[in-house]
Write a protein that holds these residues in place. Structure first.
Motif, PDB file in Angstrom:
ATOM      1  N   ASN A   1     -13.816  24.266   3.346  1.00  0.00           N
ATOM      2  CA  ASN A   1     -14.573  24.491   2.116  1.00  0.00           C
ATOM      3  C   ASN A   1     -13.999  23.742   0.920  1.00  0.00           C
ATOM      4  O   ASN A   1     -14.715  23.460  -0.045  1.00  0.00           O
ATOM      5  N   GLN A   2     -12.725  23.391   0.971  1.00  0.00           N
ATOM      6  CA  GLN A   2     -12.109  22.662  -0.135  1.00  0.00           C
ATOM      7  C   GLN A   2     -12.681  21.251  -0.291  1.00  0.00           C
ATOM      8  O   GLN A   2     -12.442  20.606  -1.308  1.00  0.00           O
ATOM      9  N   LEU A   3     -13.445  20.794   0.690  1.00  0.00           N
ATOM     10  CA  LEU A   3     -14.091  19.483   0.576  1.00  0.00           C
ATOM     11  C   LEU A   3     -15.214  19.496  -0.458  1.00  0.00           C
ATOM     12  O   LEU A   3     -15.653  18.449  -0.906  1.00  0.00           O
ATOM     13  N   PHE A   4     -15.677  20.680  -0.832  1.00  0.00           N
ATOM     14  CA  PHE A   4     -16.853  20.823  -1.680  1.00  0.00           C
ATOM     15  C   PHE A   4     -16.520  21.491  -3.006  1.00  0.00           C
ATOM     16  O   PHE A   4     -15.546  22.228  -3.108  1.00  0.00           O
ATOM     17  N   PRO A   5     -17.366  21.289  -4.015  1.00  0.00           N
ATOM     18  CA  PRO A   5     -17.180  21.988  -5.292  1.00  0.00           C
ATOM     19  C   PRO A   5     -17.294  23.506  -5.081  1.00  0.00           C
ATOM     20  O   PRO A   5     -17.945  23.974  -4.136  1.00  0.00           O
ATOM     21  N   VAL A   6     -16.704  24.267  -5.973  1.00  0.00           N
ATOM     22  CA  VAL A   6     -16.670  25.724  -5.859  1.00  0.00           C
ATOM     23  C   VAL A   6     -18.079  26.301  -5.716  1.00  0.00           C
ATOM     24  O   VAL A   6     -18.298  27.213  -4.905  1.00  0.00           O
ATOM     25  N   ALA A   7     -19.036  25.795  -6.456  1.00  0.00           N
ATOM     26  CA  ALA A   7     -20.411  26.309  -6.363  1.00  0.00           C
ATOM     27  C   ALA A   7     -20.958  26.182  -4.946  1.00  0.00           C
ATOM     28  O   ALA A   7     -21.666  27.070  -4.460  1.00  0.00           O
ATOM     29  N   MET A   8     -20.620  25.114  -4.256  1.00  0.00           N
ATOM     30  CA  MET A   8     -21.069  24.907  -2.877  1.00  0.00           C
ATOM     31  C   MET A   8     -20.275  25.790  -1.912  1.00  0.00           C
ATOM     32  O   MET A   8     -20.810  26.277  -0.927  1.00  0.00           O
ATOM     33  N   GLN A   9     -19.003  26.004  -2.186  1.00  0.00           N
ATOM     34  CA  GLN A   9     -18.161  26.834  -1.316  1.00  0.00           C
ATOM     35  C   GLN A   9     -18.718  28.245  -1.188  1.00  0.00           C
ATOM     36  O   GLN A   9     -18.592  28.879  -0.143  1.00  0.00           O
ATOM     37  N   LYS A  10     -19.357  28.723  -2.234  1.00  0.00           N
ATOM     38  CA  LYS A  10     -19.890  30.083  -2.231  1.00  0.00           C
ATOM     39  C   LYS A  10     -21.039  30.251  -1.243  1.00  0.00           C
ATOM     40  O   LYS A  10     -21.413  31.368  -0.911  1.00  0.00           O
TER      41      LYS A  10
ATOM     42  N   MET B   1       0.826  -1.188   0.000  1.00  0.00           N
ATOM     43  CA  MET B   1       0.000   0.000   0.000  1.00  0.00           C
ATOM     44  C   MET B   1       0.867   1.247   0.000  1.00  0.00           C
ATOM     45  O   MET B   1       1.924   1.270   0.595  1.00  0.00           O
ATOM     46  N   GLY B   2       0.342   2.291  -0.608  1.00  0.00           N
ATOM     47  CA  GLY B   2       1.063   3.548  -0.651  1.00  0.00           C
ATOM     48  C   GLY B   2       0.879   4.351   0.623  1.00  0.00           C
ATOM     49  O   GLY B   2       0.164   3.968   1.536  1.00  0.00           O
ATOM     50  N   GLU B   3       1.538   5.483   0.650  1.00  0.00           N
ATOM     51  CA  GLU B   3       1.453   6.378   1.797  1.00  0.00           C
ATOM     52  C   GLU B   3       0.042   6.941   1.918  1.00  0.00           C
ATOM     53  O   GLU B   3      -0.584   7.309   0.932  1.00  0.00           O
ATOM     54  N   ASN B   4      -0.483   7.019   3.130  1.00  0.00           N
ATOM     55  CA  ASN B   4      -1.833   7.526   3.364  1.00  0.00           C
ATOM     56  C   ASN B   4      -1.810   9.046   3.474  1.00  0.00           C
ATOM     57  O   ASN B   4      -1.202   9.595   4.381  1.00  0.00           O
ATOM     58  N   HIS B   5      -2.491   9.741   2.560  1.00  0.00           N
ATOM     59  CA  HIS B   5      -2.534  11.200   2.569  1.00  0.00           C
ATOM     60  C   HIS B   5      -3.826  11.722   3.171  1.00  0.00           C
ATOM     61  O   HIS B   5      -4.112  12.902   3.091  1.00  0.00           O
ATOM     62  N   TYR B   6      -4.609  10.850   3.770  1.00  0.00           N
ATOM     63  CA  TYR B   6      -5.874  11.223   4.386  1.00  0.00           C
ATOM     64  C   TYR B   6      -5.590  11.912   5.714  1.00  0.00           C
ATOM     65  O   TYR B   6      -5.162  11.285   6.665  1.00  0.00           O
ATOM     66  N   LYS B   7      -5.780  13.217   5.765  1.00  0.00           N
ATOM     67  CA  LYS B   7      -5.476  13.984   6.973  1.00  0.00           C
ATOM     68  C   LYS B   7      -6.662  14.896   7.292  1.00  0.00           C
ATOM     69  O   LYS B   7      -6.643  16.084   6.957  1.00  0.00           O
ATOM     70  N   PRO B   8      -7.693  14.356   7.946  1.00  0.00           N
ATOM     71  CA  PRO B   8      -8.876  15.178   8.199  1.00  0.00           C
ATOM     72  C   PRO B   8      -8.604  16.392   9.069  1.00  0.00           C
ATOM     73  O   PRO B   8      -9.308  17.385   8.980  1.00  0.00           O
ATOM     74  N   ALA B   9      -7.598  16.346   9.927  1.00  0.00           N
ATOM     75  CA  ALA B   9      -7.316  17.477  10.810  1.00  0.00           C
ATOM     76  C   ALA B   9      -7.076  18.760  10.018  1.00  0.00           C
ATOM     77  O   ALA B   9      -7.443  19.843  10.463  1.00  0.00           O
ATOM     78  N   LYS B  10      -6.494  18.667   8.842  1.00  0.00           N
ATOM     79  CA  LYS B  10      -6.230  19.872   8.053  1.00  0.00           C
ATOM     80  C   LYS B  10      -7.518  20.555   7.626  1.00  0.00           C
ATOM     81  O   LYS B  10      -7.584  21.759   7.517  1.00  0.00           O
ATOM     82  N   TRP B  11      -8.585  19.791   7.431  1.00  0.00           N
ATOM     83  CA  TRP B  11      -9.861  20.368   6.992  1.00  0.00           C
ATOM     84  C   TRP B  11     -10.506  21.216   8.074  1.00  0.00           C
ATOM     85  O   TRP B  11     -11.345  22.055   7.782  1.00  0.00           O
ATOM     86  N   PHE B  12     -10.129  21.010   9.318  1.00  0.00           N
ATOM     87  CA  PHE B  12     -10.759  21.722  10.417  1.00  0.00           C
ATOM     88  C   PHE B  12      -9.872  22.827  10.985  1.00  0.00           C
ATOM     89  O   PHE B  12     -10.173  23.387  12.029  1.00  0.00           O
ATOM     90  N   GLN B  13      -8.812  23.173  10.285  1.00  0.00           N
ATOM     91  CA  GLN B  13      -7.921  24.251  10.718  1.00  0.00           C
ATOM     92  C   GLN B  13      -8.495  25.626  10.403  1.00  0.00           C
ATOM     93  O   GLN B  13      -8.204  26.587  11.082  1.00  0.00           O
ATOM     94  N   SER B  14      -9.293  25.704   9.338  1.00  0.00           N
ATOM     95  CA  SER B  14      -9.870  26.997   8.947  1.00  0.00           C
ATOM     96  C   SER B  14     -11.082  26.760   8.055  1.00  0.00           C
ATOM     97  O   SER B  14     -11.269  25.667   7.516  1.00  0.00           O
ATOM     98  N   GLU B  15     -11.876  27.799   7.905  1.00  0.00           N
ATOM     99  CA  GLU B  15     -13.057  27.720   7.037  1.00  0.00           C
ATOM    100  C   GLU B  15     -12.630  27.433   5.591  1.00  0.00           C
ATOM    101  O   GLU B  15     -13.251  26.634   4.906  1.00  0.00           O
ATOM    102  N   SER B  16     -11.568  28.084   5.145  1.00  0.00           N
ATOM    103  CA  SER B  16     -11.140  27.897   3.755  1.00  0.00           C
ATOM    104  C   SER B  16     -10.652  26.468   3.510  1.00  0.00           C
ATOM    105  O   SER B  16     -10.891  25.903   2.447  1.00  0.00           O
ATOM    106  N   GLU B  17      -9.973  25.864   4.487  1.00  0.00           N
ATOM    107  CA  GLU B  17      -9.553  24.463   4.341  1.00  0.00           C
ATOM    108  C   GLU B  17     -10.775  23.552   4.282  1.00  0.00           C
ATOM    109  O   GLU B  17     -10.842  22.660   3.451  1.00  0.00           O
TER     110      GLU B  17
END
Length: 82
Positions: A19-28, A1-17
């Motif tokens: 929002n990257q979970l969603f398509p641009v239309a949803m981010q707005k 198996m390859g290196e795991n790049h799944y790092k959910p903690a980064k998504w909760f560091q800021s609103e902008s991080e």
């Protein structure tokens, strides 16, 4: 198996991080329709009350509260219904 790049903690560091979970239309929708991560954490902490609670979010939209709540209160279960 390859290196795991799944790092959910980064998504909760800021609103902008997060929002990257969603398509641009949803981010707005963020500033108008979504609670901030700070408020979601505060509500999740209150509702979970330090234990393994089951929490239902009615009108959950894209699920921001459920995702944040599950991150901040991993012993609790969060359910979202739109």
């Amino acid at each position: 198996m390859g290196e795991n790049h799944y790092k959910p903690a980064k998504w909760f560091q800021s609103e902008s991080e997060f929002n990257q979970l969603f398509p641009v239309a949803m981010q707005k929708l963020d500033t108008r329709h979504w609670s901030s991560l700070k408020i979601a954490k505060k509500a999740a902490d209150f509702l979970a009350d330090g234990g393994a609670a089951k929490i239902l979010d009615i009108g959950s939209g894209v699920g921001k509260f459920c995702l944040a709540g599950a991150y901040y209160q991993p012993r609790s279960q969060f359910y979202g219904v739109e």
